[in-house]
Design a protein around this motif. Structure first.
Motif, short mmCIF file in Angstrom:
data_model
loop_
_atom_site.label_atom_id
_atom_site.label_comp_id
_atom_site.label_asym_id
_atom_site.label_seq_id
_atom_site.Cartn_x
_atom_site.Cartn_y
_atom_site.Cartn_z
N UNK A 221 0.88 -1.17 0.00
CA UNK A 221 0.00 0.00 0.00
C UNK A 221 0.92 1.22 0.00
N UNK A 222 0.79 2.02 -1.06
CA UNK A 222 1.75 3.10 -1.20
C UNK A 222 1.18 4.45 -0.78
N UNK A 223 -0.13 4.53 -0.70
CA UNK A 223 -0.69 5.81 -0.27
C UNK A 223 -2.06 5.59 0.36
N UNK A 224 -2.35 6.33 1.40
CA UNK A 224 -3.64 6.21 2.07
C UNK A 224 -4.23 7.60 2.25
N UNK A 225 -5.52 7.71 2.01
CA UNK A 225 -6.15 9.02 2.17
C UNK A 225 -7.65 8.89 2.31
N UNK A 226 -8.34 10.01 2.13
CA UNK A 226 -9.81 10.01 2.21
C UNK A 226 -10.39 9.75 0.83
N UNK A 227 -11.72 9.92 0.70
CA UNK A 227 -12.40 9.69 -0.57
C UNK A 227 -11.81 10.51 -1.72
N UNK A 228 -11.19 11.63 -1.38
CA UNK A 228 -10.63 12.49 -2.43
C UNK A 228 -9.52 11.80 -3.20
N UNK A 229 -8.88 10.81 -2.55
CA UNK A 229 -7.80 10.09 -3.21
C UNK A 229 -8.32 9.30 -4.41
N UNK A 230 -9.52 8.77 -4.25
CA UNK A 230 -10.13 8.03 -5.35
C UNK A 230 -10.40 8.94 -6.53
N UNK A 231 -10.82 10.15 -6.25
CA UNK A 231 -11.09 11.12 -7.31
C UNK A 231 -9.81 11.50 -8.04
N UNK A 232 -8.75 11.59 -7.26
CA UNK A 232 -7.46 11.93 -7.85
C UNK A 232 -7.06 10.85 -8.87
N UNK A 233 -7.28 9.58 -8.48
CA UNK A 233 -6.97 8.48 -9.40
C UNK A 233 -7.84 8.57 -10.64
N UNK A 234 -9.11 8.86 -10.42
CA UNK A 234 -10.06 8.95 -11.53
C UNK A 234 -9.61 10.02 -12.53
N UNK A 235 -9.14 11.11 -12.01
CA UNK A 235 -8.77 12.22 -12.89
C UNK A 235 -7.39 12.06 -13.50
N UNK A 236 -6.44 11.58 -12.72
CA UNK A 236 -5.05 11.58 -13.19
C UNK A 236 -4.46 10.19 -13.44
N UNK A 237 -5.21 9.14 -13.13
CA UNK A 237 -4.65 7.79 -13.27
C UNK A 237 -3.67 7.52 -12.15
N UNK A 238 -3.03 6.33 -12.23
CA UNK A 238 -2.12 5.93 -11.15
C UNK A 238 -0.72 6.50 -11.33
N UNK A 239 -0.41 6.91 -12.56
CA UNK A 239 0.96 7.29 -12.88
C UNK A 239 1.50 8.36 -11.93
N UNK A 240 0.65 9.38 -11.71
CA UNK A 240 1.08 10.48 -10.86
C UNK A 240 1.45 10.02 -9.46
N UNK A 241 0.57 9.20 -8.88
CA UNK A 241 0.80 8.73 -7.51
C UNK A 241 2.04 7.84 -7.45
N UNK A 242 2.17 6.96 -8.47
CA UNK A 242 3.33 6.08 -8.50
C UNK A 242 4.62 6.88 -8.56
N UNK A 243 4.62 7.90 -9.42
CA UNK A 243 5.81 8.72 -9.59
C UNK A 243 6.13 9.45 -8.29
N UNK A 244 5.09 9.95 -7.66
CA UNK A 244 5.22 10.71 -6.42
C UNK A 244 5.88 9.86 -5.33
N UNK A 245 5.45 8.58 -5.24
CA UNK A 245 5.98 7.70 -4.20
C UNK A 245 7.43 7.34 -4.49
N UNK A 246 7.72 7.08 -5.76
CA UNK A 246 9.09 6.71 -6.10
C UNK A 246 9.97 7.94 -6.04
#
Lengths: 507, 251
Positions: free
Chosen positions: B226-251
């Motif tokens: 599990x690379x990131x945890x958040x509230x419902x807004x996190x799901x929206x972020x994925x919906x809008x930007x895909x996983x790439x952004x979050x993956x890049x952010x973590x790495x």
């Protein structure tokens, strides 16, 4: 005779047996003295033993002659070896054909001495304690107080038919339902007319043997136009004394009649394999219909393949009249070795034969079973649905013949053979023989082989069922087409049997 | 309620590590969602928790209300209150849906030392529940999942869930293969089971299911963690930007 008189008869040996042996004693002068040291009738098969059985059943001369003729034929016959079953050679002279091989001393004195696994089985089948004791061969069980409900079965126990419960009601309808020995005495004209006409004396090795030595069995006659007012049920048991292993059943459905017949079988657990060779003959006249259902639960041997029943059975129905109908349904869960092919002779025009079978083999059980559909008449129809389930080291073979004779115009057959494997050490085999001798006949054959799927089991287990319950559920689903063909009360028993016989098959 | 600590899992027959240290706590009454790209280990997590074979836990722990799940057989986990709604519900030919359900309900009752549910009570209960999920009586009679449409299969999973009333429900991509109407029906079924005590772990690729089943917490899973945890807004972020952004952010 001196030897016999001096022989101490052990407690519990039927005095009648001793008397019968005494009466025909003259015929036993060869080797009798030494054999009787065993305190019961001698091993082996001779004309003397055949005479003894006939005499014990108070049979007329014609019956004895019939038996003796069968015995002569049997001597010339060879044991069949074509079935896919493997068992140690049977020494037929080392078997008991009438008397009791085990003395009362080895009878269990109480349920504590009985194989707990067997008791567990009876318990699961909902058999009351007293019945459990009787079934397990416990000494004096007949005198034990009964508790709970009575099992609604008529039983052939130790050559005594108990199928007399509803005799009055049946008689009112004109239906004869009694033991075959009684029928031979009371209704000789019927027995003479039909016995051996479907399964001839010389049909096969085991049938011929049965013809010579059958001890008892059931007889049914349904007169023209009568719909038998209730299901007839016979409960066969190979008892602890090793007698009654050659039953003979004769069912006659006269014109336009109907009868449903149920047969249940169990046997107590014994270390030594026991031989069972029964014959069932069914005659179905014009417009008559017979349903014959079997739940066979003979002792299958233990989990290492020790003991169990060798079951060599000949069952055949003859649709003699036009539009006659026969339906065989069998659930075979027991026996160490099963050799059984309930067959249909579709002689009358428009006659119909159906065969529904579940054969379950676990541990080291072997089953070679199936049916024969012999189409002789015009527009005859047959249907075969066979479900074979193998687990453990078991081998399960479907062997079936569909034969379309030249005169069987427009005859039709549909065959469906499904095999289910549990684990990877068992085997399933399908051997269909198809003979078509006329152009208008139609034969369809479908066969599948599948394994119990791990995903199905996990799905069931993730809902809370343990592995055995999951297997039982999946297998019962696999057998559904056949279970549905069984009468209601048998279907319940059969479902439970499916679960019981597959215990220990996974994991 | 559900406590997963440092869970490491590999395939039993292959030297392939799938979960590489999953930490997750689902509190009673809460809905947690796990989102993540294909192959991130989401479904494996649900299988390992419910006791499917073929996996080997090499490290870490998982417990339900303090009870070690990994020590239990699959059926014991079910009895302990864990339920998995399958992504691909299995077909069982010849076994009526009703028979299956009743066998399951009574198996769990038996394991808990309770009397089996009578046929009449069961029938009443199942009819009521089925009705709320718009499952008709005919579907109850059909063999388990055989010939069911995608939507029927998933509704059937929710029916089982409702009948077994587990403490902790895992929904593995329950939205996959569903049209919008079917998804709504399933979500309503799940929402009806939110009683403030029951925990939910909703595994999904897409945010759209979470429009209907509102999560309290959203986790993003990738590469067995599990690379990131958040509230419902996190799901929206994925919906809008895909996983790439979050993956890049973590790495």
């Amino acid at each position: 005779m001196a030897a016999l008189d001096q022989t101490q008869v052990k407690e519990g040996i039927d005095q009648e047996t001793v008397d019968a042996v005494r009466e025909v004693g003259g015929a036993y002068k060869h080797g009798w003295a030494t054999d009787i040291e065993m305190e019961y009738a001698p091993k082996g098969l001779t004309t003397d033993i055949v005479r003894l059985i006939s005499q014990k059943n108070e049979e007329p001369q014609w019956m004895l002659d019939w038996r003796l003729q069968a015995y002569d034929r049997w001597l010339t016959k060879e044991e069949p070896s074509w079935a896919m079953v493997d068992y140690p050679e049977i020494d037929f002279q080392d078997q008991y054909y009438y008397a009791r091989p085990k003395s009362m001393e080895v009878k269990p004195k109480s349920l504590d001495e009985v194989d707990p696994k067997l008791l567990e089985t009876y318990k699961k089948l909902g058999i009351p304690l007293k019945e459990q004791m009787i079934l397990a061969g416990v000494e004096g069980a007949e005198n034990a107080p009964a508790e709970g409900r009575k099992v609604a079965v008529d039983a052939v126990f130790d050559s005594v038919s108990l199928g007399t419960t509803f005799k009055a009601e049946l008689a009112e309808a004109g239906v004869i339902f009694c033991s075959i020995s009684e029928a031979i005495r009371e209704h000789p004209e019927l027995v003479k007319k039909y016995l051996g006409t479907v399964v001839p004396v010389s049909d096969n090795f085991y049938a011929t043997l049965n013809s010579a030595v059958f001890s008892d069995g059931s007889f049914v006659y349904v007169p023209p136009g009568v719909r038998c007012p209730m299901e007839l049920s016979t409960y066969f048991r190979i008892n602890a004394e090793n007698t009654g292993q050659f039953e003979r059943t004769l069912i006659i459905a006269d014109k336009g009649s109907y009868v449903s017949y149920l047969e249940g079988c169990t046997a107590p657990a014994r270390d030594i394999a026991q031989l069972h060779a029964a014959v069932v003959e069914i005659i179905i006249e014009e417009d008559a219909e017979v349903k014959y259902s079997t739940v066979q639960n003979w002792y299958p041997g233990d989990e290492n393949g020790k003991g169990g029943i060798y079951n060599f059975v000949t069952k055949r129905a003859d649709c003699r009249g036009d539009r006659a109908k026969i339906m065989w349904t069998q659930v075979e869960t027991g026996s160490a070795v099963t050799w059984k092919y309930p067959s249909c002779i579709l002689r009358g025009d428009d006659s119909q034969g159906e065969f529904y079978s579940i054969a379950i083999t676990n541990n080291y059980q072997q089953a070679d079973t199936g049916t024969k559909m012999v189409h002789l008449g015009k527009n005859t129809k047959s249907r075969i649905v066979s479900k074979g389930i193998s687990a453990g080291h078991a081998q399960n073979t479907y062997r079936g013949l569909v034969s379309m004779h030249p005169k069987a115009k427009n005859a039709r057959n549909y065959t469906q053979c499904d095999s289910l494997l549990i684990g990877n050490k068992c085997g399933a085999h399908t051997v269909p023989y198809i003979e078509v001798k006329n152009n208008s006949a139609r034969v369809e054959h479908e066969a599948t082989t599948s394994k119990v799927d791990d995903d199905q089991l996990f799905y069931c287990r993730s809902r809370g069922m343990d592995e055995e319950a999951a297997v039982a559920l999946v297998v019962n689903g696999f057998c559904k087409d056949v279970l549905q063909a069984l009468p209601m009360e048998f279907a319940m028993e059969a479902q439970q049997l499916v679960a019981i016989s597959l215990e220990g098959s996974v994991g | 309620m559900l406590n997963i600590k440092n869970l490491h899992v590999k395939l039993e027959d292959e030297d392939k590590q799938i979960l590489k240290g999953v930490n997750l706590t689902v509190e009673a009454g809460k809905v947690h969602a796990i989102m993540g790209p294909n192959g991130s280990g989401k479904s494996t997590l649900s299988y390992v928790l419910s006791g499917k074979g073929g996996y080997e836990v090499t490290d870490g722990s998982a417990s339900l209300d303090g009870q070690d799940l990994l020590e239990l057989e699959a059926e014991e986990r079910a009895t302990a209150g864990l339920f998995l709604a399958f992504q691909y519900p299995v077909e069982i030919p010849g076994v009526g849906n009703m028979t299956f359900l009743r066998t399951a309900v009574n198996a769990q009752r038996k394991a808990r030392g309770e009397d089996p549910m009578s046929a009449a009570d069961f029938l009443k209960e199942v009819r009521k529940t089925a009705k709320s999920l718009k499952i008709d009586a005919e579907m109850l009679k059909r063999p388990v999942n055989v010939g069911f449409s995608g939507g029927e299969k998933k509704r059937n999973e929710i029916l089982q869930m409702a009948m077994l009333s587990p403490k902790m429900c895992i929904l593995d991509e329950t939205d996959s293969g569903l049209d919008v109407d079917a998804m709504k029906l399933v979500a309503e079924g799940v929402n009806a089971l939110r009683d403030g005590k029951r925990g939910f772990l909703v595994i999904t690729h897409y945010q759209r299911l979470l429009d209907h089943i509102k999560p309290d917490v959203v986790h993003i899973m990738a590469n067995g963690r599990i690379i990131k945890t958040g509230g419902p807004e996190l799901a929206l972020e994925v919906e809008n930007n895909g996983y790439a952004g979050i993956l890049a952010e973590v790495e």
